[in-house]
Design a protein around this motif. Structure first.
Motif, PDB file in Angstrom:
ATOM      1  N   ILE A 234      -1.478  13.341  -8.336  1.00 22.30           N
ATOM      2  CA  ILE A 234      -0.798  13.060  -7.036  1.00 22.30           C
ATOM      3  C   ILE A 234      -1.630  12.276  -6.095  1.00 22.30           C
ATOM      4  CG2 ILE A 234      -0.308  14.355  -5.044  1.00 22.30           C
ATOM      5  CD1 ILE A 234       0.093  17.003  -6.754  1.00 22.30           C
ATOM      6  N   MET A 235      -3.060  12.353  -6.407  1.00 23.53           N
ATOM      7  CA  MET A 235      -4.109  11.629  -5.353  1.00 23.53           C
ATOM      8  C   MET A 235      -3.861  10.147  -5.653  1.00 23.53           C
ATOM      9  SD  MET A 235      -8.050  11.654  -5.307  1.00 23.53           S
ATOM     10  CE  MET A 235      -7.914  13.404  -5.847  1.00 23.53           C
ATOM     11  N   ASN A 236      -3.779   9.926  -6.833  1.00 27.49           N
ATOM     12  CA  ASN A 236      -3.986   8.322  -7.201  1.00 27.49           C
ATOM     13  C   ASN A 236      -2.720   7.830  -7.355  1.00 27.49           C
ATOM     14  OD1 ASN A 236      -6.788   7.799  -6.863  1.00 27.49           O
ATOM     15  ND2 ASN A 236      -7.413   8.565  -8.955  1.00 27.49           N
ATOM     16  N   ALA A 237      -1.662   8.623  -7.728  1.00 34.38           N
ATOM     17  CA  ALA A 237      -0.206   8.021  -7.563  1.00 34.38           C
ATOM     18  C   ALA A 237       0.197   7.625  -6.471  1.00 34.38           C
ATOM     19  CB  ALA A 237       0.665   9.411  -8.387  1.00 34.38           C
ATOM     20  N   LEU A 238      -0.505   8.106  -5.357  1.00 33.90           N
ATOM     21  CA  LEU A 238      -0.100   7.456  -4.054  1.00 33.90           C
ATOM     22  C   LEU A 238      -0.946   6.465  -3.464  1.00 33.90           C
ATOM     23  CD1 LEU A 238       0.318  11.251  -2.117  1.00 33.90           C
ATOM     24  CD2 LEU A 238       2.195   9.458  -2.704  1.00 33.90           C
ATOM     25  N   LEU A 239      -2.402   6.648  -3.957  1.00 36.23           N
ATOM     26  CA  LEU A 239      -3.499   5.603  -3.427  1.00 36.23           C
ATOM     27  C   LEU A 239      -3.682   4.442  -4.126  1.00 36.23           C
ATOM     28  CD1 LEU A 239      -5.995   5.221  -1.860  1.00 36.23           C
ATOM     29  CD2 LEU A 239      -7.414   6.306  -3.612  1.00 36.23           C
ATOM     30  N   VAL A 240      -3.284   4.429  -5.642  1.00 31.17           N
ATOM     31  CA  VAL A 240      -3.533   3.261  -6.150  1.00 31.17           C
ATOM     32  C   VAL A 240      -2.459   2.178  -5.958  1.00 31.17           C
ATOM     33  CG1 VAL A 240      -3.549   1.962  -8.622  1.00 31.17           C
ATOM     34  CG2 VAL A 240      -4.849   4.059  -8.136  1.00 31.17           C
ATOM     35  N   PRO A 241      -1.111   2.458  -5.693  1.00 34.58           N
ATOM     36  CA  PRO A 241      -0.352   1.447  -5.192  1.00 34.58           C
ATOM     37  C   PRO A 241      -0.579   0.824  -3.883  1.00 34.58           C
ATOM     38  CG  PRO A 241       0.977   3.380  -6.167  1.00 34.58           C
ATOM     39  CD  PRO A 241      -0.479   3.657  -6.205  1.00 34.58           C
ATOM     40  N   PHE A 242      -1.003   1.793  -2.942  1.00 31.11           N
ATOM     41  CA  PHE A 242      -1.545   1.119  -1.876  1.00 31.11           C
ATOM     42  C   PHE A 242      -2.683   0.052  -1.851  1.00 31.11           C
ATOM     43  CE2 PHE A 242      -5.098   2.117   1.374  1.00 31.11           C
ATOM     44  CZ  PHE A 242      -4.614   1.541   2.486  1.00 31.11           C
ATOM     45  N   LEU A 243      -3.727   0.645  -2.779  1.00 27.48           N
ATOM     46  CA  LEU A 243      -4.979  -0.291  -2.916  1.00 27.48           C
ATOM     47  C   LEU A 243      -4.303  -1.777  -3.761  1.00 27.48           C
ATOM     48  CD1 LEU A 243      -7.707   2.248  -4.075  1.00 27.48           C
ATOM     49  CD2 LEU A 243      -7.082   1.246  -1.758  1.00 27.48           C
ATOM     50  N   ASN A 244      -3.387  -1.420  -4.636  1.00 28.02           N
ATOM     51  CA  ASN A 244      -3.005  -2.636  -5.292  1.00 28.02           C
ATOM     52  C   ASN A 244      -2.187  -3.537  -4.313  1.00 28.02           C
ATOM     53  OD1 ASN A 244      -4.000  -1.672  -7.981  1.00 28.02           O
ATOM     54  ND2 ASN A 244      -1.696  -1.003  -8.509  1.00 28.02           N
ATOM     55  N   ALA A 245      -1.427  -3.043  -3.427  1.00 27.50           N
ATOM     56  CA  ALA A 245      -0.612  -3.967  -2.543  1.00 27.50           C
ATOM     57  C   ALA A 245      -1.568  -4.707  -1.666  1.00 27.50           C
ATOM     58  CB  ALA A 245       0.340  -2.984  -1.725  1.00 27.50           C
ATOM     59  N   ALA A 246      -2.762  -4.021  -1.081  1.00 32.42           N
ATOM     60  CA  ALA A 246      -4.104  -4.702  -0.406  1.00 32.42           C
ATOM     61  C   ALA A 246      -4.340  -6.006  -1.335  1.00 32.42           C
ATOM     62  CB  ALA A 246      -4.767  -3.805  -0.168  1.00 32.42           C
ATOM     63  N   MET A 247      -4.556  -5.690  -2.402  1.00 34.29           N
ATOM     64  CA  MET A 247      -5.355  -6.604  -3.480  1.00 34.29           C
ATOM     65  C   MET A 247      -4.366  -7.701  -3.865  1.00 34.29           C
ATOM     66  SD  MET A 247      -7.875  -4.621  -5.855  1.00 34.29           S
ATOM     67  CE  MET A 247      -6.774  -3.497  -6.780  1.00 34.29           C
ATOM     68  N   VAL A 248      -3.171  -7.573  -3.917  1.00 35.25           N
ATOM     69  CA  VAL A 248      -2.301  -8.500  -4.199  1.00 35.25           C
ATOM     70  C   VAL A 248      -2.132  -9.416  -2.964  1.00 35.25           C
ATOM     71  CG1 VAL A 248       0.304  -8.730  -4.364  1.00 35.25           C
ATOM     72  CG2 VAL A 248      -0.884  -7.406  -5.855  1.00 35.25           C
ATOM     73  N   LEU A 249      -2.194  -8.939  -1.830  1.00 36.54           N
ATOM     74  CA  LEU A 249      -2.134  -9.737  -0.370  1.00 36.54           C
ATOM     75  C   LEU A 249      -3.554 -10.686  -0.673  1.00 36.54           C
ATOM     76  CD1 LEU A 249      -1.305  -7.207   2.325  1.00 36.54           C
ATOM     77  CD2 LEU A 249       0.117  -9.102   1.625  1.00 36.54           C
ATOM     78  N   TRP A 250      -4.553 -10.120  -1.060  1.00 37.08           N
ATOM     79  CA  TRP A 250      -5.981 -10.891  -1.211  1.00 37.08           C
ATOM     80  C   TRP A 250      -5.662 -11.899  -2.161  1.00 37.08           C
ATOM     81  CZ3 TRP A 250     -10.057  -9.233  -4.834  1.00 37.08           C
ATOM     82  CH2 TRP A 250     -11.186  -9.949  -4.965  1.00 37.08           C
ATOM     83  N   ALA A 251      -5.237 -11.501  -3.409  1.00 41.38           N
ATOM     84  CA  ALA A 251      -5.369 -12.391  -4.695  1.00 41.38           C
ATOM     85  C   ALA A 251      -4.105 -13.383  -4.468  1.00 41.38           C
ATOM     86  CB  ALA A 251      -4.728 -11.644  -6.125  1.00 41.38           C
ATOM     87  N   ASN A 252      -3.108 -13.269  -3.471  1.00 43.44           N
ATOM     88  CA  ASN A 252      -2.118 -14.371  -3.322  1.00 43.44           C
ATOM     89  C   ASN A 252      -2.442 -15.480  -1.963  1.00 43.44           C
ATOM     90  OD1 ASN A 252      -0.533 -13.583  -5.328  1.00 43.44           O
ATOM     91  ND2 ASN A 252       0.795 -12.417  -4.356  1.00 43.44           N
ATOM     92  N   GLY A 253      -3.665 -15.147  -1.728  1.00 47.01           N
ATOM     93  CA  GLY A 253      -4.184 -15.816  -0.120  1.00 47.01           C
ATOM     94  C   GLY A 253      -3.392 -15.572   0.862  1.00 47.01           C
TER      95      GLY A 253
END
Length: 295
Positions: free
Chosen positions: A188-207
């Motif tokens: 439950i915890m990371n099923a909610l948290l990981v997509p959030f963290l991934n979304a932030a890292m995609v913003l960073w990785a895509n500049g």
């Protein structure tokens, strides 16, 4: 099934916290780690955070540490009388497979094996063990003494009495047990948290924006106490990289490859988060503590 003797295998950021919390609650805890000095360092590093989080004293910390009866790289000696082993080694299927191959022949028949992994679900690891009926996952949040949830997930062969024993153990170390009805990556915890963290890292990785700007926006917009990159620093970037690498292997998504390519130079430089003194921020005097960070 009575649990008295607890072994935590792998004293990383979370493994060291699990050992400390069990010891704090009166269990005789043994810690296994390939590098004893690293385990000792991580357990020592808990002190200030624990005292601050729980309004505790140095004496409270010392009393808990007195119940950690050994920190060793000798696996056979460490697990000889274990009632419960909590595996918290690196989030790599190869490393976990090798560890279980080494561990299982050394265990008493009574021992329950659990993994703290949420990257992998029980059915992905149980085949590496010799006791599917006594294997489950027991997953904790960071700063375990404060964010006191324990996610408990069995595999199809787990004895219900083992789940009951893990629920009782979780309660005994001041956790709120959450038993999942079925496997789900991230639980439950990371099923909610990981997509959030991934979304932030995609913003960073895509500049799109830099990590500090992304954190600032999230915190101001939502009243959140931490931004996603602050969370990554706490988790540790080696763990973040392992999780993203696993996602890449499963999906072959170029977005995950981009994130890996951004993280690797940081890790190679030793900038792996709070524990290292530098990650996306510098520690202990982090940029987000400065008066002008939110201006």
């Amino acid at each position: 099934m009575e649990i008295k003797n607890v072994v935590v295998a792998g004293a990383g950021v979370l493994g060291s916290q699990i050992a400390f919390q069990a010891a704090r609650c009166g269990y005789q805890v043994k810690v296994w780690n390939r590098h004893v000095d690293r385990a000792q360092h991580r357990l020592a590093a808990i002190k200030d955070t624990f005292i601050k989080d729980m309004d505790a004293t140095a004496s409270d910390y010392d009393q808990a540490m007195a119940n950690i009866v050994s920190i060793s790289s000798d696996l056979a000696q460490t697990v000889a009388d274990a009632d419960l082993v909590i595996e918290s080694v690196s989030e790599s299927v190869e490393i976990k497979k090798a560890f279980y191959a080494e561990l299982c022949p050394l265990l008493p028949e009574k021992t329950i094996i659990t993994s703290n992994s949420s990257t992998f679900v029980p059915s992905e690891l149980v085949g590496f063990t010799d006791r599917p009926d006594r294997f489950a996952h027991l997953h904790f949040a960071n700063h375990i003494w404060k964010h006191n949830v324990a996610e408990i997930v069995g595999n199809p062969q787990t004895d219900p009495a083992v789940i009951d024993a893990l629920v009782a153990f979780a309660r005994s170390i001041k956790m709120v047990p959450v038993v999942l009805k079925k496997e789900q990556h991230g639980y439950i915890m990371n099923a909610l948290l990981v997509p959030f963290l991934n979304a932030a890292m995609v913003l960073w990785a895509n500049g799109v924006a830099d990590p500090h700007t992304i954190d600032k926006d999230w915190m101001l917009s939502n009243g959140a106490p931490l931004g996603p990159f602050m969370i990554q620093d706490i988790v540790g970037l080696r763990t973040t990289y392992a999780v993203v690498a696993n996602q890449y292997e499963q999906t072959k998504s170029e977005q995950f490859k981009k994130i890996m390519d951004k993280l690797k130079p940081m890790i190679d430089a030793g900038h792996t988060g709070v524990e290292a003194g530098q990650g996306f921020y510098h520690y202990p005097d982090s940029e987000f503590k400065q008066a002008d960070f939110f201006k």
